[in-house]
Structures are given as C-alpha cells and as structure tokens.
Write a protein that holds these residues in place. Structure first.
Motif, mmCIF file in Angstrom:
data_model
loop_
_atom_site.group_PDB
_atom_site.id
_atom_site.type_symbol
_atom_site.label_atom_id
_atom_site.label_comp_id
_atom_site.label_asym_id
_atom_site.label_seq_id
_atom_site.Cartn_x
_atom_site.Cartn_y
_atom_site.Cartn_z
ATOM 1 N N ASN A 165 86.552 79.206 33.230
ATOM 2 C CA ASN A 165 85.615 78.166 32.815
ATOM 3 C C ASN A 165 85.069 78.414 31.421
ATOM 4 O OD1 ASN A 165 84.924 76.037 34.954
ATOM 5 N ND2 ASN A 165 84.935 77.892 36.182
ATOM 6 N N VAL A 166 84.675 79.644 31.134
ATOM 7 C CA VAL A 166 84.083 79.941 29.826
ATOM 8 C C VAL A 166 85.104 79.745 28.707
ATOM 9 C CG1 VAL A 166 83.166 81.794 28.393
ATOM 10 C CG2 VAL A 166 82.297 81.477 30.713
ATOM 11 N N VAL A 167 86.281 80.349 28.865
ATOM 12 C CA VAL A 167 87.325 80.202 27.842
ATOM 13 C C VAL A 167 87.751 78.739 27.730
ATOM 14 C CG1 VAL A 167 89.696 80.805 27.235
ATOM 15 C CG2 VAL A 167 88.143 82.567 28.099
ATOM 16 N N GLY A 168 87.902 78.091 28.867
ATOM 17 C CA GLY A 168 88.365 76.705 28.877
ATOM 18 C C GLY A 168 87.420 75.749 28.176
ATOM 19 N N VAL A 169 86.117 75.851 28.462
ATOM 20 C CA VAL A 169 85.185 74.900 27.851
ATOM 21 C C VAL A 169 85.091 75.106 26.343
ATOM 22 C CG1 VAL A 169 83.847 74.625 29.976
ATOM 23 C CG2 VAL A 169 83.144 76.353 28.300
ATOM 24 N N LEU A 170 85.185 76.356 25.903
ATOM 25 C CA LEU A 170 85.122 76.611 24.458
ATOM 26 C C LEU A 170 86.362 76.056 23.754
ATOM 27 C CD1 LEU A 170 83.642 80.225 24.404
ATOM 28 C CD2 LEU A 170 82.468 78.074 23.929
#
Length: 343
Positions: free
Chosen positions: A196-201
């Motif tokens: 989620n963190v890598v994806g949203v960025l």
C-alpha cells in the motif's frame, strides 16, 4: 424468500448505512450548504463498520473506526488549510494507508482495507479551506460520525424491543472479531503495508507527473485493488475490483451526464450507499460498482466539474492505480512463495 436468506442480504445494515448518509445530506441541501457534503459523507462512513457483530464488540469496532475516520478528515482539512503542500500530503498518506492497514487488521474490521480513511484524507485535503472554515468542517464530520454511531448501535434497542421474536429484517449477529496483537510480528501484514505505501506513492506520483486532474483517484484505485492483509494475492480478485471500479465510473457518467438536480444526486448517493453496504462483505468487486459512483457523486456535489474531464480523468486514473496494484499483487505472490508466507 426464507428469513435466513433475507437476512443474508444485509437489509438491516444497508438501511442503517443509507440513513446515515441521507439525513445529513438532506439537511445540508435544505440549508443550501452542499459544498460541505464531503465532510458529512465521510463522517457517515462510520456506519459502514461493525456489521453483524454483537453489540459489545460493535461498540469497539464502530467507535474506533469513527475516531480514525474523523482523524483522517481532520488531517486532510489541516493540510488543505496549509495549501496542500505535497511533502506533507505524502507523509500523511503514508501514515494513513500504512497505519490504517495495521489498524483494520488488528481489530479485524470490515471493510478490511484502509480505503475509506485514505479517501477521506485525500478529498478533504483537495478542497480549498481557510483557517476560519477548518473547525466548522471538522465539527460537522464529528456530529455526523456521532449520529452514525448512534444509528449503528440502535439495533441493540430494536432487538430488546423485539424480545425473543425473530424479525426477518434483523441481521443475525454471527461475527465475533477479536483484537489481534500479533499483527506487528506478522510478515504477511507488513507485506501488505509495504504494497500500500509503495503503491500509493508510485500511483500518486505518476498521476501528478502526467498532470491528471484529482490524482487522488489513482491512489484510491490502488488501495481498492490491494488485497487485505493475510488474504490470498489473487489476480482474479484484483481484476474483479478493477472491473467494479471501471463499471462504477460508467454508472457515475450515466448519472451525471444530464446535470441532474442536487436532490437526485443525493438520492443516488443514498441508493449506492445501501447496495455498497449489502455487497461489501460478500463481494468487494461488486460493491465497487456502487462505491465508485457514490464517491464521484459526493465530489460532484462538493465541487461540480465538467463531466467529460471528470469521467476521462477517473478512467485513466483507475487504470493507472489498478495496473500498479496488479504489479504489486504479482510481486507479493512471488515474495510469499520465496519466503513460504502463503497461508
């Protein structure tokens, strides 16, 4: 239809969720302040939690979810007051999507993703807000969240009045979530946090780089595609979510292309909320057919935009966010196989 079959369609919880959003939106319409629709709607999302839970458990689930929703709204409003600085927004997004994933997993909440927390943060951050307007907007969200909390807990009184009688529209309270203290030690949970963190960025960064309007939709689409923590990283389920989101954009276009009166848009939001709540615990891809137009209709009420730009941007951003989500799902499957984490 048998009583058990009717109960399985979640009529009771759907009605509660629809009422939670209908009442505040109708009040705002009556006083001519639909520009505040987003804050009321996100506060009303409190009613989406605690479904099918016994009331001592629901008290915990709904209270905790309501607090996090209001905190997400307040953080978004603060960022808007500061002019939506990108570094601060990115840091807040990482906090909400990462912390939200741990939060919903630890409390075993349904919906089991941080989607609504992320959506509340990004939309509220995107609405221009002065310092003088900040507290009234946060206060509205708090009032609606409390109203939704009371509505969600009202089934306790209804069941007391029903006594031993079984009413066909009352949902059987057969869900017993337990707080899970092992989430911080579970590598599968941290894998989902990383996705989620890598994806949203990545999704947000690409959308901004290409100048897509309202880049937050790419982020929301990404979060919708990533499976909940400890769930199977199934490509078919991710595809269902992509199809559901795109279908929802088409439904929104059909609804808004003729510039309907605000009261019609409110009615559509209420209907979408009802069916989204019925489906969200059974088939998330189908629920997105209703969640997506509800979200776009709320955005339209708060700040109307040309339909062609709205739909075009949303389709492109959906494809972008969902495509990145699929890549991350494939990578996660590889990691699980390599480390033997698959359940």
């Amino acid at each position: 239809m048998k009583a058990s079959g009717l109960a399985s369609t979640s009529i009771e919880v759907g009605f509660r969720a629809a009422t939670a959003v209908a009442v505040p939106l109708l009040v705002l319409w009556a006083v001519g302040r639909l520009d505040l629709a987003a804050y009321a709607t996100f506060g009303a999302f409190t009613a989406l939690y605690g479904r099918n839970e016994q009331y001592r458990l629901r008290l915990r689930s709904v209270s905790a979810a309501g607090v996090v929703l209001v905190a997400s709204i307040a953080l978004g409003v603060l960022i808007a007051v500061l002019g939506e600085p990108l570094p601060l927004l990115a840091a807040a997004l990482v906090l909400v999507v990462g912390g939200g994933t741990l939060f919903v997993t630890a409390l075993q909440l349904l919906p089991s993703q941080p989607l609504f927390f992320v959506f509340a943060l990004l939309v509220c951050a995107n609405i221009p807000t002065t310092a003088a307007d900040a507290w009234p907007r946060i206060g509205l969200a708090v009032i609606v969240a409390v109203f939704s909390w009371l509505l969600t807990m009202s089934g306790w009184l209804v069941r007391r009045l029903a006594g031993g009688r079984r009413w066909t529209l009352l949902k059987e309270l057969n869900r017993h979530p337990r707080a899970d203290a092992t989430v911080l030690r579970d590598p599968r949970v941290w894998l989902t946090v990383a996705q989620n963190v890598v994806g949203v960025l990545i999704a947000g960064g690409i959308a901004l780089a290409f100048g897509l309007g309202h880049a937050y939709w790419a982020v929301v689409s990404l979060v919708a595609v990533i499976p909940p923590a400890r769930a199977a990283h199934s490509i078919s389920r991710s595809l269902h979510r992509i199809v559901g989101t795109v279908a929802g954009v088409v439904v929104a276009a059909a609804l808004l292309f003729w510039s309907p009166p605000a009261l019609v848009v409110i009615l559509a939001i209420v209907v979408c909320q009802f069916f989204a709540e019925i489906l969200v615990g059974r088939h998330y891809g189908s629920a997105l057919v209703f969640i997506t137009p509800m979200a776009l209709a709320v955005s339209h009420l708060a700040s109307p935009a040309p339909l062609a730009a709205l739909v075009g941007d949303r389709v492109l951003e959906t494809v972008l966010g969902a495509g990145i989500g699929i890549v991350l799902v494939l990578l996660a499957r590889g990691v699980e196989r390599a480390r033997g984490l698959a359940a």
